[in-house]
Design a protein around this motif. Structure first.
Motif, PDB file in Angstrom:
ATOM      1  N   LEU A  75       0.850  -1.217   0.000  1.00  0.00           N
ATOM      2  CA  LEU A  75       0.000   0.000   0.000  1.00  0.00           C
ATOM      3  C   LEU A  75       0.874   1.250   0.000  1.00  0.00           C
ATOM      4  O   LEU A  75       0.580   2.240  -0.679  1.00  0.00           O
ATOM      5  N   ALA A  76       1.986   1.180   0.761  1.00  0.00           N
ATOM      6  CA  ALA A  76       2.881   2.343   0.851  1.00  0.00           C
ATOM      7  C   ALA A  76       3.552   2.585  -0.507  1.00  0.00           C
ATOM      8  O   ALA A  76       3.693   3.731  -0.934  1.00  0.00           O
ATOM      9  N   GLU A  77       3.941   1.472  -1.174  1.00  0.00           N
ATOM     10  CA  GLU A  77       4.587   1.620  -2.482  1.00  0.00           C
ATOM     11  C   GLU A  77       3.625   2.298  -3.473  1.00  0.00           C
ATOM     12  O   GLU A  77       4.011   3.141  -4.263  1.00  0.00           O
ATOM     13  N   ARG A  78       2.357   1.922  -3.300  1.00  0.00           N
ATOM     14  CA  ARG A  78       1.376   2.490  -4.218  1.00  0.00           C
ATOM     15  C   ARG A  78       0.849   3.828  -3.725  1.00  0.00           C
ATOM     16  O   ARG A  78      -0.008   4.429  -4.345  1.00  0.00           O
ATOM     17  N   SER A  79       1.286   4.226  -2.570  1.00  0.00           N
ATOM     18  CA  SER A  79       0.822   5.470  -1.919  1.00  0.00           C
ATOM     19  C   SER A  79      -0.711   5.477  -1.806  1.00  0.00           C
ATOM     20  O   SER A  79      -1.365   6.513  -1.959  1.00  0.00           O
ATOM     21  N   ASP A  80      -1.221   4.270  -1.452  1.00  0.00           N
ATOM     22  CA  ASP A  80      -2.676   4.173  -1.282  1.00  0.00           C
ATOM     23  C   ASP A  80      -3.004   4.589   0.155  1.00  0.00           C
ATOM     24  O   ASP A  80      -3.136   3.761   1.078  1.00  0.00           O
ATOM     25  N   LEU A 161      10.279   2.095   7.188  1.00  0.00           N
ATOM     26  CA  LEU A 161       9.491   1.213   6.304  1.00  0.00           C
ATOM     27  C   LEU A 161      10.174   1.237   4.939  1.00  0.00           C
ATOM     28  O   LEU A 161      10.404   2.309   4.376  1.00  0.00           O
ATOM     29  N   ARG A 162      10.561   0.054   4.492  1.00  0.00           N
ATOM     30  CA  ARG A 162      11.283  -0.033   3.225  1.00  0.00           C
ATOM     31  C   ARG A 162      10.421  -0.741   2.173  1.00  0.00           C
ATOM     32  O   ARG A 162       9.597  -1.589   2.498  1.00  0.00           O
ATOM     33  N   ASP A 163      10.698  -0.388   0.871  1.00  0.00           N
ATOM     34  CA  ASP A 163       9.974  -1.099  -0.199  1.00  0.00           C
ATOM     35  C   ASP A 163      10.662  -2.449  -0.431  1.00  0.00           C
ATOM     36  O   ASP A 163      11.615  -2.781   0.297  1.00  0.00           O
ATOM     37  N   ARG A 164      10.208  -3.178  -1.417  1.00  0.00           N
ATOM     38  CA  ARG A 164      10.743  -4.537  -1.601  1.00  0.00           C
ATOM     39  C   ARG A 164      12.220  -4.530  -1.976  1.00  0.00           C
ATOM     40  O   ARG A 164      12.947  -5.506  -1.766  1.00  0.00           O
ATOM     41  N   LYS A 165      12.659  -3.393  -2.483  1.00  0.00           N
ATOM     42  CA  LYS A 165      14.080  -3.325  -2.852  1.00  0.00           C
ATOM     43  C   LYS A 165      14.932  -2.828  -1.697  1.00  0.00           C
ATOM     44  O   LYS A 165      16.148  -2.698  -1.812  1.00  0.00           O
TER      45      LYS A 165
END
Ligand code: ADP
Length: 576
Positions: A75-80, A161-165
């Motif tokens: 959700l964070a990656e998508r800024s939802d 909070l980190r993204d998948r990378k």
């Protein structure tokens, strides 16, 4: 008086001992109660610490766990943001945490569990909070602060909070409200507070103590705290307390026993305060109980002592009564003895008188019978002469008895012993001549005087000389030596004869009244008794011994008076 004083003194001592015992009991029991209370305080502090630590531990890893949740990351990656808001609100509703929110890398809140409330964090920037910076740097940010938005204090924990990378998307933070814990402490009615590393009280069972400081905070440090808006605009004034001992605090006029323990997190420290009056009250109760026991023991001891004294008194009274009875018996015995002695003396006297007068009376009867029978005037004349001499003899006997029984009252003059000798010589001139006794007088170089009654002294000397004449009746050599001498302060008048001597007899025996070796009519055994009595009257004494020649020497010793003493008129005249 002395007994009363001693009693008062002993009561004073007892009272002092009772007071000292009470004070000592108080101090000792207080020390023991205090130690016990301190142990209790330490145990309570440890218990409070564990409740706090477990409350913190429960949420400690929550941001880290949530930061690895793929849904949240997605959700964070998508800024939802909407989905994140709802997701956060669901998580908070299902747990004990107060708020959950996500900030971007500049500190701006993107999504928050309280998005739908007036105090929503969304859109707020928390870049000034240290936990944000720590989390952004890759660590776990922990912080206790008053909420900048809600104004409610809370414990903040944050993680990146980190993204998948692995690229940091922002910081995920959790706020935990510790108020329920604090409310539970307050309900417990105990005094417990937690201060942070700066000494600011952040949790306390007494709400008035919150945001007060235990120690003054340095200005620079205060600047940092203000910049982080940790306690917003709280004045952070100092709590009024002071340390009164290693484990003692004084606060608001009350004394407390103090125990403290480190929380082991954020430099927090928990302080537990126990009202000291409990230990003091227990110690006072023990001391009072001790004083009561002591007084009771004292009373028992006093009663025991008085009972012992009473027993001793009654036994001493019994002894006294027994003694009085013995004394009475003794007095009675003495009276009996005196009466018996008197009766014996009376008997002796009666025997002596009967013996002495019996012989002349029978002689008188014979002469009277002879005179009746004869008509010869010559024989009658001779009988009368005999009767006259018998009467004279009887008169002599009665005179001696009278002298013994009722001596003439003594005079006290200065008497020269030579006068006494002259007087006696005159009185006995006939007896000396009749007995064929030669008299020698040895005078002292100067006249010797004594104080006394001349007639009585003459009588004493006459008695001694008569005895000497009697003792020499059988002797061939008949000599009496009268000598006047001086021995120190004593004047001595002695009569030495050439008679039989004293034999085995002592002077005490010889001077016993009615003791005599003389034939009846010649002596009654009173001469020496009278002489000894005359000496006693004059403060002198009679002594006697057997001489080397076998005769006797009797001496009269009387205190000498100095005739030449100035101012003594009669003596002076006598000396002239
Ligand atoms: P009395 O002359 O009447 O016997 P005293 O009391 O004078 O009584 O004397 C008591 C006794 O003491 C005498 O009977 C005698 O035995 C003894 N006595 C007294 N004077 C002499 C003396 N000079 N020598 C020896 N015996 C003495």
């Amino acid at each position: 008086m002395a007994a009363l004083r001693a009693l008062r003194k002993s009561w004073f001592l007892w009272a002092f001992a009772a007071a000292a015992t009470t004070v000592a009991t108080f101090l000792i029991s207080y020390a023991s109660y205090e130690a016990r209370e301190l142990e209790r305080a330490a145990a309570r502090a440890a218990l409070y610490r564990s409740t706090l630590v477990s409350a913190l531990r429960q949420v400690q890893h929550l941001p880290q766990i949530l930061a690895s949740d793929p849904t949240i990351i997605g959700l964070a990656e998508r800024s939802d943001v909407d989905a994140l808001n709802r997701r956060f609100a669901d998580i908070v509703a299902a747990s004990d945490i107060d708020a959950l929110y996500l900030m971007d890398t500049r500190g701006l809140t993107l999504a928050a569990s309280n998005y739908a409330t007036p105090q929503s964090f969304v859109g707020r920037n928390y870049v000034f909070r240290p936990y944000f910076r720590t989390a952004l740097a890759g660590g776990r940010g922990e912080y206790y602060a008053v909420g900048a938005t809600t104004k409610r204090p809370g414990y903040f924990i944050a993680n990146a909070l980190r993204d998948r990378k692995g690229v940091v998307l922002g910081v995920l933070a959790v706020k935990v409200d510790l108020h329920p814990l604090q409310a539970a402490w307050r309900a417990g009615g105990e005094s417990v507070l937690v201060a942070n590393g700066d000494g600011v009280i952040i949790l306390s069972s007494d709400p008035a103590q919150i945001y007060r400081t235990l120690e003054p905070i340095a200005a620079a440090r205060l600047g940092v705290i203000r910049a982080a808006r940790q306690f917003l605009d709280q004045p952070l004034s100092r709590l009024a307390w002071r340390r009164t001992g290693a484990n003692r605090w004084r606060m608001n006029g009350l004394d407390y026993l103090h125990a403290q323990v480190d929380i082991g997190r954020l430099g927090w420290r928990l302080h537990y305060l126990l009202d000291d009056s409990r230990a003091a009250q227990s110690a006072a109760l023990t001391a009072i109980a001790g004083a009561i026991v002591f007084t009771a023991l004292l009373l028992i001891a006093a009663l025991w002592r008085s009972a012992r004294l009473k027993r001793a008194l009654s036994s001493s009274q019994q002894h006294r009564r027994a003694l009085r009875r013995t004394n009475l018996a003794l007095e009675q015995a003495q009276k009996e003895l005196a009466r018996a002695t008197k009766m014996a003396a009376l008997g002796q006297l009666a025997a002596a008188v009967t013996h002495e007068l019996g012989q002349p009376i029978s002689a008188m009867r014979n002469y009277l019978a002879a005179a009746e029978m004869t008509r010869d005037p010559g024989a009658q004349q001779a009988a009368i002469a005999h009767l006259t001499s018998i009467a004279q003899r009887m008169e002599r006997i009665t005179r001696q008895l009278k002298q013994f029984a009722d001596p003439a009252p003594s005079r006290s003059d200065l008497v020269g012993l030579d006068e006494v000798v002259e007087g006696a010589k005159l009185l006995l001139a006939h007896d000396l001549a009749a007995g064929g006794v030669a008299l020698r007088i040895e005078s002292a170089p100067q006249r010797v005087h004594v104080q006394g009654d001349r007639t009585r002294l003459e009588q004493a000397l006459v008695n001694l000389m008569r005895n000497a004449i009697a003792a020499m009746e059988e002797s061939e050599d008949k000599h009496i030596t009268l000598s006047i001498g001086v021995e120190g302060e004593w004047a001595i008048l002695s009569v030495t004869d050439t008679g039989l001597g004293l034999g085995e007899k002592s002077l005490e025996e010889l001077q016993e009244p009615f003791h005599t070796t003389q034939p009846s009519g010649k002596g009654m055994g009173l001469g020496l008794a009278i002489t000894a009595a005359i000496m006693r009257e004059h403060g002198g004494e009679l002594s006697a011994y057997t001489t080397r020649g076998g005769g006797a020497c009797f001496s009269l010793r009387i205190k000498q008076m100095c005739a030449s003493t100035p101012g003594d008129a009669p003596i002076h005249e006598a000396a002239q």
